[in-house]
Design a protein around this motif. Sequence first.
Motif, short mmCIF file in Angstrom:
data_model
loop_
_atom_site.label_atom_id
_atom_site.label_comp_id
_atom_site.label_asym_id
_atom_site.label_seq_id
_atom_site.Cartn_x
_atom_site.Cartn_y
_atom_site.Cartn_z
N ILE A 1 2.92 2.61 7.13
CA ILE A 1 2.03 2.17 6.37
C ILE A 1 1.37 0.82 6.99
CG2 ILE A 1 0.73 1.90 3.98
CD1 ILE A 1 2.88 4.11 3.20
N ALA A 2 2.16 0.11 6.87
CA ALA A 2 1.75 -1.31 7.41
C ALA A 2 1.06 -1.27 8.71
CB ALA A 2 3.11 -2.23 7.33
N LEU A 3 1.76 -0.43 9.68
CA LEU A 3 1.07 -0.41 10.92
C LEU A 3 -0.11 0.27 10.91
CD1 LEU A 3 1.59 -0.76 14.07
CD2 LEU A 3 2.72 1.41 14.26
N ALA A 4 -0.29 1.35 10.12
CA ALA A 4 -1.59 1.91 10.07
C ALA A 4 -2.63 1.05 9.41
CB ALA A 4 -1.31 3.29 9.12
N SER A 5 -2.17 0.13 8.44
CA SER A 5 -3.23 -0.83 8.01
C SER A 5 -3.61 -1.61 9.01
CB SER A 5 -2.58 -1.28 6.75
OG SER A 5 -3.34 -2.51 6.21
N ARG A 6 -2.62 -2.31 9.82
CA ARG A 6 -3.10 -3.23 10.89
C ARG A 6 -3.83 -2.54 12.04
NH1 ARG A 6 0.42 -5.04 7.63
NH2 ARG A 6 1.74 -6.87 7.97
N GLU B 1 10.10 19.57 -4.91
CA GLU B 1 10.63 18.22 -4.81
C GLU B 1 9.84 17.70 -3.34
OE1 GLU B 1 14.75 18.11 -4.22
OE2 GLU B 1 15.19 19.56 -6.21
N ALA B 2 9.58 18.48 -2.49
CA ALA B 2 8.95 18.00 -1.26
C ALA B 2 7.45 17.61 -1.57
CB ALA B 2 8.97 19.00 -0.19
N GLU B 3 6.98 18.23 -2.40
CA GLU B 3 5.60 18.06 -2.77
C GLU B 3 5.64 16.46 -3.50
OE1 GLU B 3 2.73 19.25 -2.29
OE2 GLU B 3 2.76 21.31 -1.80
N ASP B 4 6.58 16.28 -4.41
CA ASP B 4 6.67 15.05 -4.97
C ASP B 4 6.77 14.17 -4.10
OD1 ASP B 4 6.32 16.16 -7.57
OD2 ASP B 4 8.49 16.26 -7.89
N ALA B 5 7.88 14.33 -2.98
CA ALA B 5 8.10 13.22 -2.02
C ALA B 5 6.99 12.83 -1.23
CB ALA B 5 9.26 13.62 -1.21
N VAL B 6 6.17 13.79 -0.78
CA VAL B 6 4.95 13.85 -0.01
C VAL B 6 3.96 12.90 -0.90
CG1 VAL B 6 2.84 14.82 0.83
CG2 VAL B 6 5.20 15.61 1.50
N GLU B 7 3.78 13.01 -2.16
CA GLU B 7 2.56 12.42 -3.11
C GLU B 7 3.06 11.11 -3.24
OE1 GLU B 7 -0.99 11.87 -4.59
OE2 GLU B 7 -0.17 13.60 -3.39
N THR B 8 4.54 10.74 -3.21
CA THR B 8 5.02 9.27 -3.39
C THR B 8 4.44 8.48 -2.01
OG1 THR B 8 6.86 9.98 -4.72
CG2 THR B 8 6.61 7.79 -3.65
N VAL B 9 4.62 9.01 -1.27
CA VAL B 9 4.20 8.10 0.19
C VAL B 9 2.71 8.24 0.45
CG1 VAL B 9 4.48 8.35 2.74
CG2 VAL B 9 6.40 8.77 1.34
N ALA B 10 2.11 9.43 0.12
CA ALA B 10 0.58 9.39 0.09
C ALA B 10 0.13 8.31 -0.73
CB ALA B 10 0.03 10.73 -0.31
N GLU B 11 0.59 8.17 -1.98
CA GLU B 11 0.04 7.08 -2.87
C GLU B 11 0.31 5.71 -2.31
OE1 GLU B 11 -1.99 6.98 -5.83
OE2 GLU B 11 -2.11 9.23 -5.09
N MET B 12 1.21 5.51 -1.81
CA MET B 12 1.37 4.34 -0.94
C MET B 12 0.44 3.98 -0.02
SD MET B 12 5.51 4.41 -0.49
CE MET B 12 5.70 3.22 0.49
N ALA B 13 0.00 4.96 0.77
CA ALA B 13 -0.87 5.09 2.05
C ALA B 13 -2.31 4.75 1.34
CB ALA B 13 -0.69 6.06 2.50
N ARG B 14 -2.46 5.51 0.23
CA ARG B 14 -3.74 5.27 -0.26
C ARG B 14 -3.97 4.05 -0.89
NH1 ARG B 14 -2.43 10.46 -2.64
NH2 ARG B 14 -3.10 12.27 -1.48
N SER B 15 -3.02 3.22 -1.46
CA SER B 15 -3.06 1.87 -2.04
C SER B 15 -3.30 0.94 -0.72
CB SER B 15 -2.08 1.65 -2.62
OG SER B 15 -1.63 2.53 -3.80
N ALA B 16 -3.15 1.31 0.35
CA ALA B 16 -3.48 0.65 1.55
C ALA B 16 -4.70 0.85 2.23
CB ALA B 16 -2.22 0.53 2.56
N ASP B 17 -5.41 1.74 1.58
CA ASP B 17 -6.76 2.26 1.93
C ASP B 17 -6.80 3.09 3.19
OD1 ASP B 17 -8.16 0.58 -0.05
OD2 ASP B 17 -8.16 -1.05 1.12
#
Length: 298
Positions: A26-31, A65-81
């Motif tokens: 996500i850091a790389l995607a943001s940059r 469980e997989a949906e929860d794992a995906v959503e956790t990462v997706a929220e992190m990515a959305r927080s980085a716009d």
Amino acid sequence: MSRLIDSILIPTDGSEGALAGAKRAIALASRTNADVHVLSVVAVRSDLEEGTDAAESLYASLEAEAEDAVETVAEMARSADAEVTTAVTRGTPFQSIREYATRREIDVIAMGTKGRTGLDRVLLGSVTENVLRTTRTPVLAVPPNADATEIDNVAFEEFLLPTDGSDGAAIAADWGIALASRLESMVHAVYSVDTSRVSRAKAPDELLDALEDSGEDALETVREHARSADVSVSGAVATGPPADVILTTAGERDVDLIVMGTHGRTGIGQWFLGSVTENVVRQADVPVFCVPVSAETP
């Protein structure tokens, strides 16, 4: 490509190792202003007959469980716009990851090098290794102990770029220098003369001098490329087994990222970068950006 990296795929199994990979991705995607795809693969089990009530009940639980794992990462990515696409699928994990990357024309796959183990989980480490061996897409392999900072504080200031003068190393250099230019990073190039394969007691000085000259030539090629891209660069020939040299140099230089090819030369005085890459990925304390020979030149 309109950008250096348009899209990054983040496979996840919900483990701490996967989250370490996700943060760096996500850091790389943001940059780089890249879109993020988050994928979780529920491994198909050979001991279950698909379509039966027992199998479907278990798979439904695993997919939740997989949906929860995906959503956790997706929220992190959305927080980085970042723009985020999510998916959960069944299959063989490394094959599903590779196929998703190919189908969606993903530019980089970013994965943790360690994941969960257990009855219903696949060790993400083995999945990462299989992806590295078979994909045509660059892979950012992130060790668990890289998860030591917040996304906004992830550094991309210093890169280590090993080279053996091969076509594979040249393609990795293209990526490393392009990334360094985009992220305003410095590049340290290193070439290893592996004297463990050429005994100093038996090899004439002329042979050892020739190997060192080959190293200097390979380094100069990287230096010229970096200078033409206005990237700060240093380079050195070192003696010793390549993986050891790379890991030692990474520590001494305190680099943030190692960028290397997945295959290189073989033969006396040269090293097979494939086996070296696997050893570096397993032992490195920093992320390793692994570039296959078949990767598109940035």
